[in-house]
Design a protein around this motif. Structure first.
Motif: not given
Length: 764
Positions: A193-200, A202-209, A331-338
């Motif tokens: 992912h390179l866009e902030i909302t889809p990236l985050l 996807a991260a929540l979908d992986a982290i929460l379980p 943070g790295l992923a968000m920075r790349n998206a920015h």
């Protein structure tokens, strides 16, 4: 010592790429293009780490993994695949692999993975050493068991403690492996992912379980501390809780506000630090505990990841390392998206750069406003634009610059406070974007009636300087389409530049008048610091003068006694000769003090840096002796003279020597080293290093060391190093410091061999 790595891949280009990355990171790669060749190389060099592709002809990665671990179970084996999934990750972990990477492998990810592998190797080696030590102790205890039963019991208790510690380490290793598997799941989820909302999301979908958390969200700060935070992504929370999360300003989150407002480098994780109203909303949603993880990149907090559970959680049981790493990866992923978003805005940035250049190219307000307005209309594809400046006495807005065809009828027209869209923007200090003014009740068409111009769409923003409205910038009639939010952001940036440019033009005249006073004040500060340095040496210099005076007095008394005895004439001459030398010493000390005390002469002259250093050491000699400080001079006598102001350099190095004396109150070694800079490609220069063996300083002190008025001493103004830094900069040189607690401090001064450029006498 660099670890040896066996790198295996049947693709020569990929193999060379890995080898190059590893060599740049300080490792020693041994390439192998097949599994069979890798086994031969492994038998020859016994590498500590094996980095291998999974899919290869002949012996594949899993077969190589099995063969390597059969020969040496302690080898770290990292698998790389382009077709990985969770099943393969589990298979790799069960087979004994320490990590599984997905192609293409980013160099930062590869280096981070290898750092973890090296850390595990070091830990294994430490455990082996501890195990060997335990066996040796056990043998020794067996030999003494009959003679020293009581001692054996004590040693046995110690042994049991060490076994428990080892078990704790093994448990930590197991937890680490589990965390790495979880981290792999998270990084895999966000990799595409390179866009902030889809990236985050996807991260929540992986982290929460993975962490068995039923809910989570990510929020970022608003425009300021008084604005509510922005909810970037959420999972598992109700609409009521989502509204509650953004109902309070950031200042209502004490710890969150602090994390966003400061540039702390340590990752902060905290529990249940929420305002009462928000805590009640969480509890009403069935969430009993929460943890917040800063999402950081480039030493800046971008957002906060919050995980929430429906039952209480023990803070000690939280996987803090995993959470910290997840925050770093996000943070790295968000920075790349920015960065990706910034790349899309490259044209706008170039426009801002052109506008900034135009704004600073002149200090004529009218010319600045016209150039800024012209470039802004071009960037926003707008037909016309105007700048209205605020009359501070009447609070009216006055048309001061416009690109309207009827400019002669519009310039000088006044808009009453709060009147029309421009008045609303000034009163509310906010940007206004309207693509159909006919549907806007706040629209005032009086100016169109006066000029015959027809306004269809309008984008307006206030000119703000230090929080005060100085005017309004309007862009009118977009040629294609309507004004967008991105257009509004660009106009806000341009307005900030224009406001500063206008203020600079206003301040230009005041600046010219104040420059002379500032130069006089600076000279007084430099001279005052010089007098302060001499004052700190006054006692030692007085002692230095007193010693030869005592010798002069004694030898004169002896000469008087012997002068009436002709046969003792030789003794009299010897006494008078000694007296002359001692008086010469006093004269030399006084001369050096006068040279240092006088105001520095202007201009640069050929200067022997060693003569400057010797003069400083003479002044500080008694202080150095009193504090039992040994001086080591490592001087390159082949250094040529440099173009410099010797008086100013004496002040710099005397300040460094005095600071070194203060850092070694109980004695030590002061090393002064001169040498030519080793880089032949750089401009010719010399380097002077002043190193002490004192107590050193923490990083927080070192970062502020050259700030004016910053000091850690009970006495002093904190100007010495600031002035010294300015002197070295005026010489077109460099000055930096290296220091660590209990390891001493080293100041390095680099001075060019050529004369630095002289500053202009006045601003033109």
């Amino acid at each position: 010592m660099a670890e040896t790595l066996l790198v295996v891949d049947d693709n020569p280009r990929v193999l060379r790429s890995y080898a190059r990355i590893l060599e740049q990171s300080g490792y020693t790669p041994i390439p192998a293009s097949s599994g069979a060749e890798a086994l031969e190389r492994f038998a020859q060099v016994r590498p500590a780490i094996v980095l291998t592709d999974v899919r290869m002809p002949g012996v594949d990665g899993f077969e190589l993994l099995s063969a390597v671990l059969a020969r040496d179970p302690d080898v770290e084996v990292i698998l790389i695949t382009g077709h990985g999934d969770m099943q393969m990750a589990i298979q790799a972990m069960r087979a004994g692999a320490t990590d599984l990477l997905l192609k293409p492998v980013h160099p930062d990810v590869l280096c981070t993975t290898l750092e973890r592998a090296v850390a595990r190797l070091h830990l294994k080696r430490t455990l082996h050493a501890a195990h060997t030590a335990l066996e040796a102790q056990a043998r020794e205890l067996d030999a003494r068991v009959q003679a020293r039963t009581a001692e054996l019991e004590a040693a046995n208790r110690q042994l049991q403690q060490e076994i428990r510690e080892r078990q704790s380490v093994e448990d930590a290793l197991r937890r680490y492996a589990e965390e790495q598997a979880a981290l792999y799941i998270v990084t895999s989820a966000i990799a595409g992912h390179l866009e902030i909302t889809p990236l985050l999301e996807a991260a929540l979908d992986a982290i929460l379980p993975t962490l068995r958390a039923p809910a989570g969200w990510v929020f970022a700060p608003g425009k300021d501390a008084a604005s509510p935070p922005r909810l970037l992504a959420q999972r598992g929370i109700s609409e009521e809780l989502a509204q509650a999360l953004t109902a309070h300003p950031l200042s209502a989150y004490p710890i969150s506000s602090q994390v966003f407002a400061t540039s702390v480098t340590d990752t902060v994780i905290f529990l249940n630090q929420t305002p009462p109203a928000l805590l009640a909303a969480q509890e009403q949603a069935g969430l009993r505990a929460s943890v917040a993880v800063p999402i950081r990149a480039a030493q800046r907090t971008l957002a906060l990841l919050v995980l929430a559970w429906d039952r209480p959680q023990s803070e000690a049981a939280l996987p803090r390392n995993l959470l910290s790493t997840i925050g770093y990866q996000l943070g790295l992923a968000m920075r790349n998206a920015h960065l990706y978003e910034e790349a899309r805005q490259a044209d706008r940035l170039r426009s801002i750069n052109a506008i900034s250049t135009a704004a600073i190219a002149s200090l004529d307000p009218e010319r600045v406003l016209r150039q800024v307005m012209t470039l802004t209309c071009q960037a926003l594809d707008a037909a016309e634009g105007s700048i209205l400046l605020r009359d501070m006495e009447t609070d009216e807005l006055v048309f001061s610059q416009t690109l309207c065809p009827a400019a002669d009828r519009l310039l000088g027209q006044r808009v009453a406070p709060g009147q029309g869209l421009a008045g609303w923007v000034a009163a509310h200090r906010d940007t206004l974007c309207i693509n159909d003014v006919t549907q806007e009740p706040r629209w005032f068409g009086g100016m169109d009636e006066k000029t015959g111009f027809q306004t269809r769409s309008l984008l307006a923003t206030p000119l703000l300087y230090h929080g005060e409205v100085t005017g309004v910038m309007e862009i009118v009639n977009k040629r294609r389409g309507g004004f967008s939010e991105e257009d509004a952001h660009l106009l806000e940036a341009v307005a900030a530049i224009a406001a500063i440019a206008l203020e600079n033009a206003r301040l230009y005249t005041d600046l010219k008048h104040s420059l002379h006073r500032q130069e006089e004040t600076q000279a007084q500060l430099v001279h005052a610091e010089k007098i302060g340095a001499v004052g700190r040496l006054a006692a030692s210099v007085a002692h230095e003068i007193n010693n030869p005076l005592q010798a002069v007095t004694g030898y004169l008394d002896l000469a008087v006694e012997k002068i009436e005895q002709p046969e003792r004439l030789a003794d009299v001459q010897r006494y008078l000769g000694t007296t002359r030398r001692e008086i010469g010493r006093i004269s030399d000390i006084v001369r050096r003090m006068q040279e240092f005390y006088r105001p520095a002469q202007a201009g640069f002259r050929p200067t022997d840096i060693h003569a400057v250093l010797e003069s400083v050491l003479v002044l500080a000699r008694q202080q150095l002796r009193h504090h039992h400080i040994q001086v080591k001079e490592v001087w390159d006598t082949t250094l040529p003279p440099i173009q410099a102001n010797a008086d100013q350099l004496k002040q710099v190095f005397l300040n460094l020597v005095i600071n070194a004396i203060d850092a070694m109150p109980d004695g030590g070694v002061l090393s002064i080293i001169t040498e030519a800079t080793p880089d032949a490609r750089a401009a010719p220069a010399i380097r002077i290093i002043v190193r002490d063996t004192g107590s050193g300083m923490p990083e927080t002190t070192r970062e502020r060391l050259f700030e004016p008025f910053f000091t850690t001493k009970k006495q002093g103004m904190g100007l010495g190093l600031s002035i010294s830094y300015g002197i070295i900069q005026a010489h077109n040189g460099q000055m930096h410091v290296e220091s660590a607690l209990e390891e001493g401090t080293a100041f390095t001064v680099v001075l060019p061999n050529e004369e630095p450029p002289q500053p202009p006498e006045s601003v033109t």
